[in-house]
Design a protein around this motif. Structure first.
Motif, short mmCIF file in Angstrom:
data_model
loop_
_atom_site.label_atom_id
_atom_site.label_comp_id
_atom_site.label_asym_id
_atom_site.label_seq_id
_atom_site.Cartn_x
_atom_site.Cartn_y
_atom_site.Cartn_z
N ARG A 1 0.83 -1.21 0.00
CA ARG A 1 0.00 0.00 0.00
C ARG A 1 0.86 1.26 0.00
NH1 ARG A 1 -3.80 0.56 4.90
NH2 ARG A 1 -1.84 1.15 5.81
N LYS A 2 1.96 1.21 0.79
CA LYS A 2 2.78 2.42 0.92
C LYS A 2 4.22 2.04 1.24
CE LYS A 2 2.94 5.32 4.65
NZ LYS A 2 2.39 6.16 5.71
N GLU B 1 7.66 4.02 2.52
CA GLU B 1 8.20 5.27 3.04
C GLU B 1 9.69 5.09 3.31
OE1 GLU B 1 7.65 8.28 6.85
OE2 GLU B 1 6.17 6.71 6.49
N GLU C 1 12.35 4.38 -3.58
CA GLU C 1 11.17 3.53 -3.54
C GLU C 1 11.28 2.43 -4.60
OE1 GLU C 1 6.43 3.96 -4.38
OE2 GLU C 1 7.39 5.60 -3.25
#
Length: 182
Positions: free
Chosen positions: A33-34, A36, A61
């Protein structure tokens, strides 16, 4: 051997090859989902500027996604093995999955990866730390770091020349050879 046999053998060989760098199924890339980036560039006591200056290494990323896709699990003994290539550089990220699971991943440009599961505050859970190797990650990152590696070679060779350990002018010749080999 008939065509069906040849096709079967080719399929088995392709499957076996794909498994060598198969991702850990506990952390599927499709369910991320994410991502960081917590620490894009960090150095440890093992940093060797003759090999690579950690300020030239920045975790992205895209690096994390690539690692999740290609890493393969290794034993702790193998991860910390005597002959394991260590750069002294490391980047860190947190990865949140759609099911709420959070991992913290540390990635070295040499393809060494460690992961621990955490809660939303990035505190470790009771799950054991996992260790991985990612040869495709190393190849990819080192290709991107070609300029940084060239600068490190230049620093090392100039220093050797200044110390009189190699003849004058030899640093330039060796540098050209090294750059052409990459």
């Amino acid at each position: 051997m008939n065509w069906a046999g040849i096709f079967s053998m080719a399929l088995v060989a392709a499957t076996a090859t794909a498994q060598v760098h198969a991702a850990d199924k506990r952390y599927p890339l499709d369910f991320v989902r994410k991502i960081e980036i917590i620490d894009p560039s960090n150095r440890s006591a093992w940093e060797n500027k003759d090999f690579l200056d950690c300020s030239d290494v920045v975790l992205t990323e895209e690096d994390v996604r690539y690692a999740l896709q290609h890493m393969r699990r290794v034993s702790e003994k193998s991860y910390f093995g005597e002959y394991t290539e260590i750069s002294g550089c490391l980047g860190g990220a947190s990865v949140t999955f759609k099911n709420g699971k959070v991992i913290v991943i540390g990635i070295e440009p040499t393809g060494r990866i460690n992961i621990f599961e955490s809660n939303a505050k990035l505190e470790p859970t009771n799950a054991l730390e996992s260790f991985y190797d990612c040869a495709p990650c190393k190849e990819r990152k080192m290709a991107l770091l070609k300029d940084a590696l060239n600068r490190a070679d230049e620093r090392r060779l100039r220093r050797l020349e200044a110390e009189g350990k190699i003849p004058p002018g030899e640093a330039e010749h060796r540098l050209k050879v090294l750059r052409n080999s990459r």
